[in-house]
Structure formats: structure tokens, C-alpha cells
Design a protein around this motif. Structure first.
Motif, PDB file in Angstrom:
ATOM      1  N   ASN A 346      15.487  -0.859   1.931  1.00  0.00           N
ATOM      2  CA  ASN A 346      14.527  -1.957   1.964  1.00  0.00           C
ATOM      3  C   ASN A 346      14.540  -2.785   0.683  1.00  0.00           C
ATOM      4  O   ASN A 346      13.750  -3.704   0.537  1.00  0.00           O
ATOM      5  N   GLY A 347      15.407  -2.425  -0.236  1.00  0.00           N
ATOM      6  CA  GLY A 347      15.505  -3.179  -1.480  1.00  0.00           C
ATOM      7  C   GLY A 347      14.197  -3.202  -2.253  1.00  0.00           C
ATOM      8  O   GLY A 347      13.768  -4.236  -2.766  1.00  0.00           O
ATOM      9  N   LEU A 348      13.534  -2.036  -2.290  1.00  0.00           N
ATOM     10  CA  LEU A 348      12.237  -1.985  -2.962  1.00  0.00           C
ATOM     11  C   LEU A 348      12.417  -1.995  -4.465  1.00  0.00           C
ATOM     12  O   LEU A 348      13.154  -1.172  -5.018  1.00  0.00           O
ATOM     13  N   ALA A 349      11.746  -2.957  -5.101  1.00  0.00           N
ATOM     14  CA  ALA A 349      11.792  -3.047  -6.560  1.00  0.00           C
ATOM     15  C   ALA A 349      10.457  -3.610  -7.014  1.00  0.00           C
ATOM     16  O   ALA A 349       9.778  -4.295  -6.250  1.00  0.00           O
ATOM     17  N   PRO A 350      10.076  -3.318  -8.237  1.00  0.00           N
ATOM     18  CA  PRO A 350       8.797  -3.848  -8.714  1.00  0.00           C
ATOM     19  C   PRO A 350       8.767  -5.369  -8.593  1.00  0.00           C
ATOM     20  O   PRO A 350       9.762  -6.041  -8.857  1.00  0.00           O
ATOM     21  N   GLY A 351       7.614  -5.881  -8.130  1.00  0.00           N
ATOM     22  CA  GLY A 351       7.467  -7.324  -8.032  1.00  0.00           C
ATOM     23  C   GLY A 351       7.570  -7.865  -6.617  1.00  0.00           C
ATOM     24  O   GLY A 351       7.166  -9.001  -6.360  1.00  0.00           O
ATOM     25  N   VAL A 352       8.127  -7.079  -5.676  1.00  0.00           N
ATOM     26  CA  VAL A 352       8.227  -7.594  -4.311  1.00  0.00           C
ATOM     27  C   VAL A 352       6.927  -7.314  -3.552  1.00  0.00           C
ATOM     28  O   VAL A 352       6.169  -6.418  -3.919  1.00  0.00           O
ATOM     29  N   ASP A 353       6.687  -8.108  -2.510  1.00  0.00           N
ATOM     30  CA  ASP A 353       5.534  -7.868  -1.655  1.00  0.00           C
ATOM     31  C   ASP A 353       5.909  -6.863  -0.573  1.00  0.00           C
ATOM     32  O   ASP A 353       6.997  -6.941  -0.009  1.00  0.00           O
ATOM     33  N   VAL A 354       5.006  -5.938  -0.301  1.00  0.00           N
ATOM     34  CA  VAL A 354       5.257  -5.007   0.805  1.00  0.00           C
ATOM     35  C   VAL A 354       4.010  -4.949   1.677  1.00  0.00           C
ATOM     36  O   VAL A 354       2.896  -5.228   1.241  1.00  0.00           O
ATOM     37  N   THR A 355       4.240  -4.603   2.939  1.00  0.00           N
ATOM     38  CA  THR A 355       3.125  -4.415   3.861  1.00  0.00           C
ATOM     39  C   THR A 355       3.153  -2.987   4.380  1.00  0.00           C
ATOM     40  O   THR A 355       4.220  -2.429   4.665  1.00  0.00           O
ATOM     41  N   VAL A 356       1.976  -2.385   4.425  1.00  0.00           N
ATOM     42  CA  VAL A 356       1.882  -1.011   4.942  1.00  0.00           C
ATOM     43  C   VAL A 356       0.807  -0.973   6.012  1.00  0.00           C
ATOM     44  O   VAL A 356      -0.059  -1.854   6.088  1.00  0.00           O
ATOM     45  N   SER A 357       0.889   0.047   6.864  1.00  0.00           N
ATOM     46  CA  SER A 357      -0.180   0.325   7.815  1.00  0.00           C
ATOM     47  C   SER A 357      -0.944   1.551   7.329  1.00  0.00           C
ATOM     48  O   SER A 357      -0.335   2.556   6.967  1.00  0.00           O
ATOM     49  N   LEU A 358      -2.278   1.436   7.316  1.00  0.00           N
ATOM     50  CA  LEU A 358      -3.096   2.605   7.013  1.00  0.00           C
ATOM     51  C   LEU A 358      -3.501   3.188   8.369  1.00  0.00           C
ATOM     52  O   LEU A 358      -4.353   2.623   9.056  1.00  0.00           O
ATOM     53  N   LEU A 359      -2.852   4.292   8.757  1.00  0.00           N
ATOM     54  CA  LEU A 359      -3.057   4.799  10.109  1.00  0.00           C
ATOM     55  C   LEU A 359      -4.514   5.213  10.307  1.00  0.00           C
ATOM     56  O   LEU A 359      -5.094   5.950   9.516  1.00  0.00           O
ATOM     57  N   SER A 360      -5.051   4.704  11.412  1.00  0.00           N
ATOM     58  CA  SER A 360      -6.487   4.796  11.666  1.00  0.00           C
ATOM     59  C   SER A 360      -7.006   6.233  11.609  1.00  0.00           C
ATOM     60  O   SER A 360      -8.027   6.505  10.979  1.00  0.00           O
ATOM     61  N   GLU A 361      -6.289   7.170  12.262  1.00  0.00           N
ATOM     62  CA  GLU A 361      -6.852   8.538  12.341  1.00  0.00           C
ATOM     63  C   GLU A 361      -6.830   9.259  10.993  1.00  0.00           C
ATOM     64  O   GLU A 361      -7.468  10.281  10.827  1.00  0.00           O
ATOM     65  N   GLY A 362      -6.088   8.677  10.012  1.00  0.00           N
ATOM     66  CA  GLY A 362      -6.048   9.314   8.698  1.00  0.00           C
ATOM     67  C   GLY A 362      -7.157   8.845   7.767  1.00  0.00           C
ATOM     68  O   GLY A 362      -7.422   9.474   6.752  1.00  0.00           O
ATOM     69  N   ILE A 363      -7.817   7.761   8.128  1.00  0.00           N
ATOM     70  CA  ILE A 363      -8.849   7.213   7.238  1.00  0.00           C
ATOM     71  C   ILE A 363     -10.114   8.052   7.358  1.00  0.00           C
ATOM     72  O   ILE A 363     -10.649   8.251   8.449  1.00  0.00           O
ATOM     73  N   HIS A 364     -10.536   8.567   6.205  1.00  0.00           N
ATOM     74  CA  HIS A 364     -11.646   9.531   6.200  1.00  0.00           C
ATOM     75  C   HIS A 364     -12.771   9.004   5.320  1.00  0.00           C
ATOM     76  O   HIS A 364     -12.561   8.678   4.155  1.00  0.00           O
TER      77      HIS A 364
END
Lengths: 370, 224
Positions: A346-364
């Protein structure tokens, strides 16, 4: 407080010199780990069960026997309690052989049986042939096994392990984990394990009991403690990374969900009608429930609570990469891990924008701090 | 050679050691593990005989044992004779003077036993006296032996206190150390030399035995 079954029931209270407010139960045949930083009272709790420490108030009962009842003025001496104790540095008797160490804990048996039984116990901990060795002639791991055999020699009603793995090297420790796990299958008594190592506790114990400043904060399964901490305090003690504060917007019972506002993001979470709307409260999400979106094309689950942020740090830790993401409006970063190849692809390096999903059943959600 | 004096010295030393053994174990163990107010004062008082001139100790014991003292009168009413210038008085004085030689090595020996080893013994189901005989005494044994040897050898050589409290009554209070002094005063160098050589030999043997046993015990307990 209910009447104890065949397991161990411990209730301790005192204001000082070591403050205690402990409530725990351990069923027979199960391992309960007392986990907490040093000074949290876990050793004092264990020593209270052994009778080596006398708390001001409390009640300790095992399998129908009462060992401590401060209201009745009852506090049995250690020798009157059927305990098997493994000390942190094993505390073997230096002037006795391995066999004699084990036989020293058998005064309740007829003298004629002792040697035979001690040999059986040595065999059970894989130390056949080392009967005549003295403690200083044994390796750390062997000394620990003798200590375990000596603890079992008393035919205890409860087994007490005080940081039993802290004095051996990592490889030996892993081996002893397996041996203890095998041994406990044949043991029918409750086992209390004191450790400051959460990973060790998760590997060995059926229940974790998180202690802090003498108070039991949560007693539950390792998975429950790690994914659903009872309070932000527990979350911090168990090294939970992603601990934030949000506001409950409202409930959608027909869709089985509630809505949480987190710095402008609408997060869908499992229905929590027990919490009134507009309550500010702490919440957390385990790293296992944070999903990185692929940057080149959309992937599964990306509609679930998407959050976009700036990748502020990429740290390679062996085969894994720890990512730190700054989310606009939140002072604390999101931290989670991905495999090294995922980070590279994914070419992850400091400074890039990323999007994540916070999976619903894990949110406590946790109760608002008082 | 004054065999009577030698025999008296050996008897005095044996009695002193026999009486100090239980006292030393009790006091040494108590001081090793108990914390209490005034512990430092007690320890200092016990160490006093190490620094006081024997004649000073002897003087106070003489006063303390005498007919005018409560102890002296009590003893007189009990046995019909005084403590001063008797063998019994000598034993009592010797026990008091030797307290530091007996208590200090035993205290160090008990202090060296890790507390968790004693706790482990209790957790093994042992009663307190079993913990003492099976765990504590075997582990403290080298220190106890050192204490006994030091007290024995020190009693054999004690001069000032014995002279002050016992006088020099042949067969009752005239120990070999005083006999040597007597012989030197009488220009009987040969007798003095023989007795000195014998005392030297006895001291060498006892100290030697204690070192050999102590080293062996230390080797057994290595890493322990």
C-alpha cells in the motif's frame, strides 16, 4: 456475597498500611490470574490466601472450609490451610535434596508412603533421576519444577503461584507454560497465579483479575478483559491503545444499533439502550477491530465506520508494522498493526492519508468516569 | 603442670557453652527477625563486653554478685553460700561476658536465612518447632558452631573477670589462665611454658575444627 461452592472465594478489605478491596472467586480446576503493576496488592492477596498475611477484614473459603473470617475472629495459620505455594524464587530448602524438599511437605501422610509419593510427583514434573540433587545443582527451570512438586505434595485444596516464571529465561518459560497447562488438566483444585505479565496471564489463565492499588477492577476471561475493559483504568492497565472519549447521540433500536459521535464522525455501535443519549463517555476499540482500507481500490467493509486520518508514524516491528494515525479533531492517535507486506504493497509512509474502518462490534463503551 | 586448673577451665568452658547455646539461639533468632523499639540499645548492651576492660566488667560483677546486692542475697538464701569466689559465680560471670561471642554469630546466621524459606516451611505444613529443627537450625548451624567455639576458646583464656569474681582458689576458681600467671610470678617458667603451649594447642584445635566444619557447611549450602 454468595456462599462459595467447591472453588475459592476471597473477600478482603482494609484501609492501610496496604489498602485492599478485593473480591474474587475461582472455581475448582480453573486458573485465575491476578494481574497488576507492582504494588497493586496482588502478592498481598495471594499471601492472605496462604495465611502469610492477615488483612484487617475479610473472608476466605475453599471447598466449604473457612480459612479466614475476620467477623468470627478466625484466621488459620498457613500450616492449618491445605495450600500449595510456589514462591517467586522457589524458596527451596537449600540443605535438602530435591526428594527431601518434596517429602518435607508430606507430614500429613504416613512416613512409609512419603518417598514413593515424592518420586511420583518428581516424575509428574519430568525430573526422574534428579532425586538426590540439591537445589544449587539444579537449573532454574528444574528448581521451579521441584517447587511445583513440593506445592502439590501437600495435597492442597488451592494452588498458589507467585510470579513462578519471572526467574527463568524466555525459552524455559515457554516450556514451563506448556508443562503447567498439561499439569493443570490433572489437577482439580482452583489455581491462583500472580503475574505482572498480561500475555502470560492470557496464555495460562481462564480468568483474569485486574488489580490496581489493592482494588479488583475487573474479573473476566482474558478475551473479555482485553476487548471489553470495565473501565478506562483497566484499559490503560492492559495496554489498550485506542482509548478515546465520545458522545452518545441516540439509539436506533429497529436497526439494532446506537450512534456515537467521535470528533464529528458518526460511529455505529451495537445497541446500548442502558446509556442515555447525550452522555459523554470513554470508549475503546481493540487493534483487531481496526481495518485498513486498500488505497488503490475499495475493499470489503469499507462502509462500516470509515475514518480518515494522516499517517504520522510507521514503525517496523519484525513481520508487523505499527501504524499511528492522527485523526482531525482528536488529540490522541489511532494505533494499530498490519503485516509488513500489506504496508509495503500500500506504499504506507508517514505523511500519506489513510482510511480505516472501526468495526462496529469491536467498539466498546465504558461507564463515564466518576 | 596444674591439671586441676586445666580441668577447672575445661569444665567452666563446657558449662558456659552449654548454658549459652539455648540462650544464644533464642536471643539470636529474636534479634534477627523481630523489629522493636530499643533494639539498637539491646544490641549495644549485648556488645558491651567486647569493648569494656575485663577488670571493669569484673568489678561490676563483683559488686552485683556480692552480699550487699539483691542477687547475692537471693542466691545466699537459696543455696546457703554466696556467689563471689565460687565456681557457680564464675560460670554466671563467664556466661555474661561471653554473650556477644555467642549471640552475634548466631544472629548473623539466622539473618542469613531468607524469610521466604521460613514461609515455605510454614506453607509445607510444618509446626513452628519443626521449622526450627528441620530448617532453621540446619541452615544456621555454621554460625551456631562458630558461636560455641568462640565462647569456649574465649572462656579458656579469660583472665581479668575470673580473677576479680573468682579470686584464685585452687580447685574452685583457679583456672589455667590464672595458674599460668601464678607460675610466672613464682619464676616457674617451665610450668608456665608448658601450660601456655597446651592452651595454645587446645585453642588451635577448636578454632581449626570450627573452620573446617564451617567451610564444609558453606560448600554444601553454596548458591542456597
Amino acid at each position: 456475597m454468595g456462599e462459595p461452592g467447591p472453588g475459592l472465594s476471597v473477600r478482603l478489605r482494609q484501609l492501610g498500611p496496604i489498602p485492599l478491596d478485593v473480591a474474587l472467586d475461582c472455581p475448582a480446576g480453573q486458573v485465575l490470574a491476578l494481574v497488576g503493576p507492582s504494588g497493586s496488592g496482588k502478592s498481598t492477596t495471594l499471601r492472605s490466601v496462604a495465611g502469610l498475611y492477615r488483612p484487617q477484614e475479610g473472608r476466605i473459603a475453599v471447598g466449604g472450609e473457612v480459612w479466614l473470617d475476620s467477623r468470627a475472629g478466625l484466621c488459620l495459620a498457613p500450616r492449618r490451610r491445605a495450600i500449595g505455594m510456589v514462591f517467586q524464587n522457589y524458596a527451596l530448602f537449600p540443605h535438602m535434596t530435591a526428594l527431601a524438599n518434596i517429602m518435607a511437605a508430606m507430614e500429613h501422610r504416613p512416613a512409609a508412603e512419603r518417598a514413593q509419593r515424592a518420586r511420583e510427583l518428581l516424575a509428574a514434573v519430568h525430573l526422574e533421576g534428579l532425586e538426590q540433587r540439591r537445589p544449587w545443582q539444579l537449573s532454574g527451570g528444574q528448581q521451579q519444577r521441584v517447587a511445583v512438586a513440593r506445592a502439590l505434595a501437600r495435597d492442597p485444596k488451592v494452588l498458589l503461584l507467585d510470579e513462578p516464571f519471572s526467574a527463568v529465561d524466555r525459552a524455559t518459560r515457554e516450556r514451563l507454560y506448556v508443562e503447567l497447562a498439561e499439569l493443570r488438566r490433572s489437577l482439580g483444585m482452583p489455581i491462583l497465579l500472580v503475574t505482572h505479565d498480561l500475555d502470560e496471564a492470557s496464555v495460562l489463565a481462564d480468568y483474569l483479575c485486574i488489580l490496581h492499588r489493592g482494588r479488583t477492577l475487573q474479573c473476566a476471561s482474558p478475551l473479555e478483559v482485553k476487548t471489553r475493559p470495565a473501565s478506562p483504568e483497566v484499559a490503560r492497565l492492559t495496554d489498550m491503545r485506542n482509548l478515546f472519549e465520545g458522545r452518545l447521540l441516540g439509539h436506533e433500536p429497529e436497526r439494532g444499533r446506537s450512534i456515537l459521535d467521535w470528533c464529528g464522525h458518526r460511529l455505529e455501535i451495537p445497541l446500548r439502550t442502558d446509556i442515555a443519549p447525550d452522555t459523554r463517555l470513554p470508549w475503546c476499540v481493540p487493534v483487531s477491530h481496526i481495518l485498513l482500507h486498500r488505497r488503490d481500490r475499495p475493499s470489503r467493509g469499507e462502509k462500516e465506520n470509515p475514518v480518515t486520518g494522516l499517517l504520522s508514524d510507521v514503525l517496523v516491528l519484525g513481520e508487523a508494522v505499527r501504524l499511528t494515525v492522527s485523526v482531525p479533531g482528536e488529540s490522541l492517535p489511532l494505533v494499530f498493526s498490519v503485516p509488513l507486506h500489506v504496508a509495503q504493497r500500500n506504499g504506507l509512509a508517514p505523511g500519506v492519508d489513510v482510511t480505516v474502518s472501526l468495526l462496529s462490534e469491536g467498539i466498546h463503551l465504558m461507564p463515564p468516569s466518576s | 603442670m596444674d591439671w586441676v586448673a586445666l580441668r577447672l577451665s575445661l569444665e567452666l568452658a563446657a558449662w558456659t557453652v552449654a548454658i549459652l547455646l539455648p540462650i544464644g539461639i533464642f536471643l539470636g533468632r529474636f534479634l534477627a527477625w523481630r523489629q522493636f523499639r530499643g533494639k539498637g540499645v539491646v544490641e549495644a548492651l549485648l556488645a558491651l563486653p567486647l569493648v569494656l576492660p575485663p577488670t571493669v566488667i569484673g568489678y561490676y560483677l563483683l559488686v552485683g554478685f556480692g552480699q550487699q546486692s539483691a542477687l547475692g542475697q537471693f542466691y545466699q538464701s537459696l543455696f546457703g553460700h554466696g556467689l563471689v569466689f565460687t565456681f557457680q559465680g564464675l560460670v554466671l560471670a563467664s556466661v555474661l561476658v561471653n554473650l556477644p561471642f555467642a549471640v552475634q554469630p548466631m544472629q548473623r546466621a539466622f539473618e542469613a536465612i531468607p524469610p521466604e524459606v521460613r514461609e515455605a516451611a510454614a506453607c509445607c505444613g510444618m509446626a513452628p518447632w519443626r521449622v526450627l529443627t528441620r530448617i532453621e537450625l540446619p541452615l544456621a548451624w555454621p554460625g551456631i558452631l562458630t558461636a560455641m567455639v568462640l565462647s569456649f576458646a574465649h572462656t579458656l583464656g579469660e583472665f581479668g573477670v575470673v580473677l576479680m569474681v573468682g579470686g584464685s582458689i585452687p580447685g574452685e576458681t583457679k583456672t589455667v589462665a590464672i595458674a599460668i600467671y601464678d607460675r610466672v610470678q613464682a619464676f616457674d617458667d617451665e610450668a608456665a611454658g608448658r601450660m601456655s603451649a597446651l592452651l595454645l594447642l587446645i585453642s588451635l584445635v577448636t578454632i581449626g575444627i570450627s573452620y573446617v566444619l564451617g567451610n564444609r557447611a558453606a560448600a554444601r549450602r553454596r548458591h542456597g
